[in-house]
Design a protein around this motif. Structure first.
Motif, mmCIF file in Angstrom:
data_model
loop_
_atom_site.group_PDB
_atom_site.id
_atom_site.type_symbol
_atom_site.label_atom_id
_atom_site.label_comp_id
_atom_site.label_asym_id
_atom_site.label_seq_id
_atom_site.Cartn_x
_atom_site.Cartn_y
_atom_site.Cartn_z
ATOM 1 N N ASN A 1 0.338 -6.722 4.682
ATOM 2 C CA ASN A 1 0.681 -5.309 4.071
ATOM 3 C C ASN A 1 0.057 -4.169 4.416
ATOM 4 O O ASN A 1 0.671 -3.122 4.752
ATOM 5 C CB ASN A 1 0.414 -5.421 2.312
ATOM 6 N N ALA A 2 -1.274 -4.369 4.677
ATOM 7 C CA ALA A 2 -1.999 -3.231 5.143
ATOM 8 C C ALA A 2 -1.606 -2.886 6.599
ATOM 9 O O ALA A 2 -1.541 -1.551 6.843
ATOM 10 C CB ALA A 2 -3.642 -3.495 5.178
ATOM 11 N N GLN B 1 -2.269 -9.762 1.954
ATOM 12 C CA GLN B 1 -2.739 -8.439 1.775
ATOM 13 C C GLN B 1 -3.006 -7.727 2.906
ATOM 14 O O GLN B 1 -2.680 -6.605 3.322
ATOM 15 C CB GLN B 1 -4.017 -8.576 0.989
ATOM 16 N N ARG B 2 -3.536 -8.503 3.907
ATOM 17 C CA ARG B 2 -3.946 -7.912 5.576
ATOM 18 C C ARG B 2 -2.440 -7.652 6.181
ATOM 19 O O ARG B 2 -2.445 -6.664 6.903
ATOM 20 C CB ARG B 2 -4.749 -8.819 6.331
ATOM 21 N N TYR C 1 0.736 -1.174 -0.021
ATOM 22 C CA TYR C 1 -0.013 -0.023 -0.060
ATOM 23 C C TYR C 1 0.983 1.376 0.050
ATOM 24 O O TYR C 1 1.722 1.393 0.802
ATOM 25 C CB TYR C 1 -0.665 -0.067 1.117
ATOM 26 N N MET D 1 -0.037 0.618 7.969
ATOM 27 C CA MET D 1 -0.632 1.399 8.842
ATOM 28 C C MET D 1 0.336 1.889 10.019
ATOM 29 O O MET D 1 0.468 3.040 10.518
ATOM 30 C CB MET D 1 -1.969 0.855 9.170
ATOM 31 N N PHE E 1 -9.285 0.541 5.781
ATOM 32 C CA PHE E 1 -8.210 0.990 5.117
ATOM 33 C C PHE E 1 -7.964 0.234 3.986
ATOM 34 O O PHE E 1 -7.593 0.608 2.878
ATOM 35 C CB PHE E 1 -6.991 0.738 6.246
ATOM 36 N N ILE E 2 -8.415 -1.252 3.987
ATOM 37 C CA ILE E 2 -8.323 -1.873 2.866
ATOM 38 C C ILE E 2 -9.271 -1.658 1.809
ATOM 39 O O ILE E 2 -8.742 -1.651 0.479
ATOM 40 C CB ILE E 2 -8.207 -3.332 3.440
ATOM 41 N N ASN F 1 -8.602 1.147 -0.712
ATOM 42 C CA ASN F 1 -7.275 0.795 -1.367
ATOM 43 C C ASN F 1 -7.667 -0.397 -2.483
ATOM 44 O O ASN F 1 -7.203 -0.122 -3.627
ATOM 45 C CB ASN F 1 -6.253 0.156 -0.531
ATOM 46 N N ILE G 1 -8.724 -1.805 10.063
ATOM 47 C CA ILE G 1 -8.069 -2.457 8.961
ATOM 48 C C ILE G 1 -8.982 -2.701 7.842
ATOM 49 O O ILE G 1 -8.618 -2.460 6.678
ATOM 50 C CB ILE G 1 -7.421 -3.809 9.212
ATOM 51 N N GLU G 2 -10.289 -2.922 8.131
ATOM 52 C CA GLU G 2 -11.178 -3.070 7.033
ATOM 53 C C GLU G 2 -11.551 -1.743 6.261
ATOM 54 O O GLU G 2 -11.829 -1.693 4.994
ATOM 55 C CB GLU G 2 -12.578 -3.729 7.500
#
Length: 316
Positions: free
Chosen positions: A281-282, A278-279, A244, A286, A306-307, A310, A303-304
Protein backbone atom coordinates in the motif's frame (compact mmCIF):
# COMPACT_ATOMS: atom_id res chain seq x y z
CA UNK A 1 18.01 -14.68 -7.26
CA UNK A 2 15.01 -13.40 -5.33
CA UNK A 3 12.58 -12.75 -8.18
CA UNK A 4 12.49 -13.41 -11.91
CA UNK A 5 9.90 -11.63 -14.03
CA UNK A 6 8.92 -11.98 -17.69
CA UNK A 7 7.39 -9.33 -19.94
CA UNK A 8 7.58 -6.41 -22.32
CA UNK A 9 9.05 -2.99 -21.62
CA UNK A 10 8.43 -0.11 -23.99
CA UNK A 11 9.65 3.41 -24.49
CA UNK A 12 7.17 5.87 -22.96
CA UNK A 13 6.63 9.36 -24.34
CA UNK A 14 4.77 11.84 -22.14
CA UNK A 15 3.84 15.35 -23.32
CA UNK A 16 5.42 18.17 -21.38
CA UNK A 17 2.04 19.93 -21.46
CA UNK A 18 -1.25 18.63 -20.08
CA UNK A 19 -4.32 18.19 -22.24
CA UNK A 20 -5.12 16.45 -25.49
CA UNK A 21 -2.27 14.57 -27.14
CA UNK A 22 -2.99 16.22 -30.50
CA UNK A 23 -1.85 19.55 -29.09
CA UNK A 24 1.44 18.29 -27.67
CA UNK A 25 4.70 19.36 -29.31
CA UNK A 26 7.40 18.26 -26.88
CA UNK A 27 7.70 15.00 -24.95
CA UNK A 28 9.80 13.45 -22.22
CA UNK A 29 11.14 9.94 -22.88
CA UNK A 30 11.13 7.29 -20.17
CA UNK A 31 10.56 3.53 -19.98
CA UNK A 32 7.75 1.41 -18.60
CA UNK A 33 6.35 -2.09 -18.54
CA UNK A 34 4.45 -3.78 -15.74
CA UNK A 35 7.09 -6.45 -15.18
CA UNK A 36 10.13 -4.18 -15.36
CA UNK A 37 8.35 -1.67 -13.11
CA UNK A 38 8.07 -4.44 -10.52
CA UNK A 39 11.67 -5.50 -11.12
CA UNK A 40 12.97 -1.97 -10.60
CA UNK A 41 10.79 -1.51 -7.52
CA UNK A 42 12.23 -4.67 -5.99
CA UNK A 43 15.78 -3.76 -6.94
CA UNK A 44 15.46 -0.40 -5.20
CA UNK A 45 14.30 -2.29 -2.12
CA UNK A 46 17.58 -4.26 -2.14
CA UNK A 47 16.42 -7.48 -3.78
CA UNK A 48 18.10 -9.45 -6.57
CA UNK A 49 15.86 -9.43 -9.63
CA UNK A 50 16.14 -10.82 -13.14
CA UNK A 51 14.06 -9.68 -16.13
CA UNK A 52 13.41 -11.90 -19.17
CA UNK A 53 12.30 -10.16 -22.33
CA UNK A 54 13.02 -9.33 -25.96
CA UNK A 55 13.72 -5.86 -27.36
CA UNK A 56 14.47 -4.61 -30.83
CA UNK A 57 18.08 -4.40 -31.94
CA UNK A 58 17.54 -0.66 -32.30
CA UNK A 59 18.34 2.50 -30.39
CA UNK A 60 15.15 2.28 -28.33
CA UNK A 61 15.90 -1.33 -27.39
CA UNK A 62 19.45 -0.47 -26.40
CA UNK A 63 18.22 2.43 -24.29
CA UNK A 64 15.67 0.19 -22.54
CA UNK A 65 18.40 -2.31 -21.67
CA UNK A 66 20.75 0.41 -20.46
CA UNK A 67 18.10 1.94 -18.23
CA UNK A 68 16.88 -1.27 -16.61
CA UNK A 69 20.40 -2.61 -16.16
CA UNK A 70 21.31 0.71 -14.59
CA UNK A 71 18.61 0.10 -11.98
CA UNK A 72 20.42 -3.02 -10.81
CA UNK A 73 18.18 -5.53 -12.59
CA UNK A 74 19.86 -8.50 -14.26
CA UNK A 75 19.19 -8.33 -18.02
CA UNK A 76 21.35 -11.27 -19.07
CA UNK A 77 18.27 -13.16 -20.32
CA UNK A 78 17.02 -10.37 -22.59
CA UNK A 79 17.22 -11.12 -26.32
CA UNK A 80 18.00 -8.50 -28.99
CA UNK A 81 15.75 -8.97 -32.03
CA UNK A 82 17.05 -7.70 -35.38
CA UNK A 83 13.74 -8.35 -37.16
CA UNK A 84 11.28 -6.44 -34.97
CA UNK A 85 11.18 -3.06 -33.29
CA UNK A 86 10.94 -2.08 -29.64
CA UNK A 87 7.39 -1.06 -28.71
CA UNK A 88 6.50 2.50 -27.78
CA UNK A 89 3.53 4.14 -26.10
CA UNK A 90 2.22 7.56 -25.25
CA UNK A 91 0.68 8.84 -22.03
CA UNK A 92 -1.97 11.54 -22.31
CA UNK A 93 -2.61 13.36 -19.03
CA UNK A 94 -5.75 15.42 -19.53
CA UNK A 95 -6.03 15.88 -15.77
CA UNK A 96 -4.95 13.84 -12.72
CA UNK A 97 -8.17 11.81 -12.87
CA UNK A 98 -8.12 11.31 -16.64
CA UNK A 99 -4.90 9.63 -17.77
CA UNK A 100 -5.04 7.86 -21.12
CA UNK A 101 -2.45 5.54 -22.63
CA UNK A 102 -2.01 4.68 -26.31
CA UNK A 103 0.20 1.73 -27.30
CA UNK A 104 2.12 1.02 -30.50
CA UNK A 105 3.25 -2.53 -29.81
CA UNK A 106 1.74 -4.78 -32.51
CA UNK A 107 4.48 -6.95 -33.91
CA UNK A 108 6.99 -5.65 -31.40
CA UNK A 109 10.12 -7.59 -30.52
CA UNK A 110 8.60 -8.60 -27.19
CA UNK A 111 5.53 -10.05 -28.91
CA UNK A 112 7.93 -12.53 -30.54
CA UNK A 113 9.02 -14.02 -27.20
CA UNK A 114 8.59 -17.78 -26.97
CA UNK A 115 9.29 -20.71 -24.68
CA UNK A 116 12.71 -20.97 -26.34
CA UNK A 117 13.68 -17.72 -24.58
CA UNK A 118 13.49 -19.43 -21.18
CA UNK A 119 16.51 -20.94 -19.44
CA UNK A 120 15.39 -23.52 -16.89
CA UNK A 121 18.66 -23.27 -14.99
CA UNK A 122 18.11 -19.53 -14.59
CA UNK A 123 14.46 -19.75 -13.56
CA UNK A 124 14.90 -22.50 -10.99
CA UNK A 125 17.26 -20.33 -8.91
CA UNK A 126 14.51 -17.80 -8.15
CA UNK A 127 12.45 -17.72 -4.99
CA UNK A 128 9.54 -16.08 -6.83
CA UNK A 129 8.41 -15.99 -10.44
CA UNK A 130 6.36 -12.87 -11.19
CA UNK A 131 3.94 -12.97 -14.12
CA UNK A 132 1.33 -10.52 -15.36
CA UNK A 133 -1.71 -11.02 -17.57
CA UNK A 134 -0.25 -8.66 -20.15
CA UNK A 135 2.41 -11.05 -21.47
CA UNK A 136 0.10 -13.88 -22.62
CA UNK A 137 -2.03 -11.30 -24.42
CA UNK A 138 0.83 -10.20 -26.68
CA UNK A 139 0.85 -13.28 -28.92
CA UNK A 140 0.29 -17.03 -29.03
CA UNK A 141 4.03 -17.64 -28.57
CA UNK A 142 4.07 -15.37 -25.50
CA UNK A 143 1.19 -17.35 -24.04
CA UNK A 144 3.09 -20.59 -24.59
CA UNK A 145 6.13 -19.03 -22.94
CA UNK A 146 4.08 -18.11 -19.85
CA UNK A 147 2.78 -21.67 -19.61
CA UNK A 148 6.31 -23.04 -19.88
CA UNK A 149 7.56 -20.62 -17.22
CA UNK A 150 4.81 -21.86 -14.91
CA UNK A 151 5.72 -25.47 -15.62
CA UNK A 152 9.38 -24.85 -14.81
CA UNK A 153 8.54 -22.91 -11.65
CA UNK A 154 6.23 -25.61 -10.35
CA UNK A 155 8.80 -28.30 -11.14
CA UNK A 156 11.38 -26.50 -8.98
CA UNK A 157 9.02 -25.25 -6.22
CA UNK A 158 9.42 -21.60 -7.20
CA UNK A 159 6.53 -19.56 -5.79
CA UNK A 160 4.45 -18.03 -8.61
CA UNK A 161 2.94 -14.59 -8.02
CA UNK A 162 0.42 -13.37 -10.61
CA UNK A 163 -1.07 -9.98 -11.35
CA UNK A 164 -3.96 -10.40 -13.84
CA UNK A 165 -3.33 -6.85 -15.10
CA UNK A 166 -6.28 -7.03 -17.49
CA UNK A 167 -5.72 -5.15 -20.76
CA UNK A 168 -8.97 -5.46 -22.70
CA UNK A 169 -7.54 -3.66 -25.73
CA UNK A 170 -5.09 -6.52 -26.36
CA UNK A 171 -7.61 -9.32 -26.84
CA UNK A 172 -11.28 -10.25 -26.68
CA UNK A 173 -13.00 -10.34 -23.31
CA UNK A 174 -13.77 -14.02 -23.74
CA UNK A 175 -10.16 -14.92 -24.51
CA UNK A 176 -8.86 -12.73 -21.70
CA UNK A 177 -11.20 -14.27 -19.15
CA UNK A 178 -10.49 -17.84 -20.24
CA UNK A 179 -6.71 -17.44 -20.38
CA UNK A 180 -6.28 -15.47 -17.16
CA UNK A 181 -8.43 -17.89 -15.18
CA UNK A 182 -6.44 -20.80 -16.60
CA UNK A 183 -3.24 -19.14 -15.37
CA UNK A 184 -4.86 -18.38 -12.00
CA UNK A 185 -5.44 -22.10 -11.49
CA UNK A 186 -1.68 -22.69 -11.57
CA UNK A 187 -0.25 -19.92 -9.39
CA UNK A 188 0.38 -19.60 -5.67
CA UNK A 189 -0.47 -15.92 -5.09
CA UNK A 190 -2.83 -13.75 -7.11
CA UNK A 191 -3.21 -9.96 -6.82
CA UNK A 192 -6.25 -8.72 -8.75
CA UNK A 193 -7.88 -5.32 -8.49
CA UNK A 194 -11.50 -5.45 -7.44
CA UNK A 195 -12.64 -4.46 -10.95
CA UNK A 196 -10.52 -7.26 -12.39
CA UNK A 197 -12.11 -9.69 -9.96
CA UNK A 198 -15.54 -8.58 -11.17
CA UNK A 199 -14.49 -8.95 -14.82
CA UNK A 200 -12.97 -12.39 -14.40
CA UNK A 201 -15.48 -13.92 -12.01
CA UNK A 202 -18.66 -11.88 -12.28
CA UNK A 203 -18.56 -11.11 -8.55
CA UNK A 204 -18.51 -7.68 -6.90
CA UNK A 205 -18.12 -8.50 -3.20
CA UNK A 206 -14.50 -8.88 -2.01
CA UNK A 207 -15.29 -12.00 0.00
CA UNK A 208 -16.96 -13.71 -2.96
CA UNK A 209 -14.13 -12.78 -5.33
CA UNK A 210 -11.56 -14.15 -2.89
CA UNK A 211 -13.51 -17.35 -2.27
CA UNK A 212 -13.72 -18.07 -5.98
CA UNK A 213 -10.01 -17.46 -6.52
CA UNK A 214 -9.06 -19.63 -3.55
CA UNK A 215 -11.20 -22.42 -4.99
CA UNK A 216 -9.28 -22.16 -8.26
CA UNK A 217 -5.93 -22.91 -6.65
CA UNK A 218 -3.97 -19.94 -5.22
CA UNK A 219 -3.28 -20.17 -1.48
CA UNK A 220 -3.22 -16.38 -1.06
CA UNK A 221 -5.43 -13.73 -2.65
CA UNK A 222 -4.56 -10.05 -2.29
CA UNK A 223 -7.42 -7.91 -3.55
CA UNK A 224 -6.60 -4.26 -4.28
CA UNK A 225 -9.41 -1.79 -3.61
CA UNK A 226 -7.79 1.50 -4.62
CA UNK A 227 -7.37 4.24 -2.03
CA UNK A 228 -9.08 2.06 0.59
CA UNK A 229 -6.09 -0.28 0.57
CA UNK A 230 -6.12 -4.02 -0.01
CA UNK A 231 -7.66 -7.15 1.44
CA UNK A 232 -5.78 -10.37 1.88
CA UNK A 233 -7.45 -13.77 2.05
CA UNK A 234 -6.19 -17.25 2.87
CA UNK A 235 -8.21 -20.34 3.76
CA UNK A 236 -8.02 -19.38 7.45
CA UNK A 237 -7.85 -15.59 7.67
CA UNK A 238 -8.72 -12.35 5.94
CA UNK A 239 -8.35 -8.64 6.62
CA UNK A 240 -8.60 -5.23 5.00
CA UNK A 241 -5.28 -3.40 5.31
CA UNK A 242 -6.05 0.35 5.00
CA UNK A 243 -4.32 2.39 2.32
CA UNK A 244 -2.47 5.67 2.72
CA UNK A 245 -4.10 9.03 2.13
CA UNK A 246 -2.62 10.85 -0.86
CA UNK A 247 -3.93 14.40 -0.90
CA UNK A 248 -2.68 15.16 -4.39
CA UNK A 249 -2.40 12.36 -6.94
CA UNK A 250 0.09 13.40 -9.61
CA UNK A 251 0.08 10.24 -11.75
CA UNK A 252 -1.82 7.04 -10.88
CA UNK A 253 -0.24 4.88 -13.61
CA UNK A 254 2.16 2.32 -12.16
CA UNK A 255 0.65 2.27 -8.67
CA UNK A 256 -0.39 -1.37 -9.02
CA UNK A 257 3.12 -2.39 -10.03
CA UNK A 258 4.49 -0.44 -7.07
CA UNK A 259 2.07 -2.26 -4.79
CA UNK A 260 3.23 -5.63 -6.08
CA UNK A 261 6.89 -4.70 -5.65
CA UNK A 262 6.32 -3.53 -2.09
CA UNK A 263 4.23 -6.57 -1.19
CA UNK A 264 6.70 -9.05 -2.67
CA UNK A 265 9.55 -7.24 -0.93
CA UNK A 266 7.72 -7.70 2.35
CA UNK A 267 7.41 -11.44 1.79
CA UNK A 268 11.09 -11.68 0.88
CA UNK A 269 11.98 -9.81 4.08
CA UNK A 270 9.97 -12.27 6.15
CA UNK A 271 7.13 -9.94 7.09
CA UNK A 272 3.72 -11.23 8.03
CA UNK A 273 1.14 -11.03 5.24
CA UNK A 274 -0.55 -7.98 6.77
CA UNK A 275 2.76 -6.13 7.03
CA UNK A 276 3.67 -7.08 3.46
CA UNK A 277 0.34 -5.73 2.22
CA UNK A 278 0.95 -2.57 4.24
CA UNK A 279 4.31 -2.12 2.50
CA UNK A 280 2.57 -2.67 -0.83
CA UNK A 281 0.00 0.00 0.00
CA UNK A 282 2.76 2.42 0.92
CA UNK A 283 4.79 1.90 -2.25
CA UNK A 284 1.66 2.17 -4.39
CA UNK A 285 0.76 5.45 -2.70
CA UNK A 286 4.25 6.86 -3.13
CA UNK A 287 4.22 6.06 -6.85
CA UNK A 288 1.07 8.17 -7.37
CA UNK A 289 2.81 11.22 -5.89
CA UNK A 290 5.43 11.44 -8.66
CA UNK A 291 5.08 11.70 -12.42
CA UNK A 292 6.11 8.53 -14.24
CA UNK A 293 5.77 4.78 -13.78
CA UNK A 294 9.02 4.13 -11.87
CA UNK A 295 10.18 7.58 -10.83
CA UNK A 296 8.32 7.39 -7.51
CA UNK A 297 9.48 3.90 -6.54
CA UNK A 298 11.25 4.25 -3.15
CA UNK A 299 14.31 2.67 -1.60
CA UNK A 300 14.25 1.04 1.84
CA UNK A 301 14.99 4.24 3.77
CA UNK A 302 12.30 6.19 1.93
CA UNK A 303 9.62 3.55 2.46
CA UNK A 304 10.43 3.25 6.16
CA UNK A 305 10.31 7.05 6.54
CA UNK A 306 6.94 7.10 4.78
CA UNK A 307 5.36 4.26 6.76
CA UNK A 308 6.50 5.28 10.26
CA UNK A 309 4.70 8.64 10.57
CA UNK A 310 1.57 7.18 8.98
CA UNK A 311 1.48 4.36 11.54
CA UNK A 312 1.95 6.89 14.35
CA UNK A 313 -0.99 8.93 13.02
CA UNK A 314 -3.19 5.83 13.10
CA UNK A 315 -2.07 4.92 16.61
CA UNK A 316 -2.99 8.39 17.88
Amino acid sequence: MDVVTVGETMVLFTPISKGQLRNAHTFSKTYAGAESNVAIGLSRLDHQVGWISRVGHDEFGKSVLSFIRGEGVDTSQVQLDSEAATGVFFKEVRNPKDVRVTYYRNGSAASRMSANDLDEEYLKKAKYLHLSGITPALSASCYEMVKEAIRIAKKHSVTIIFDPNVRRSLWSEEQARRTLLEIAENVDIILPGIDEGAFLLGEKEPEKIAKRFLELGPSLVVLKVGAKGAYYFTETESKLVPGYLVEHVVDPVGAGDGFLAGFTSGLLDGLQIEEAVQRGNAVGAMVTMVEGDVEGLPDKQEIEAFIKPNIEDVQR
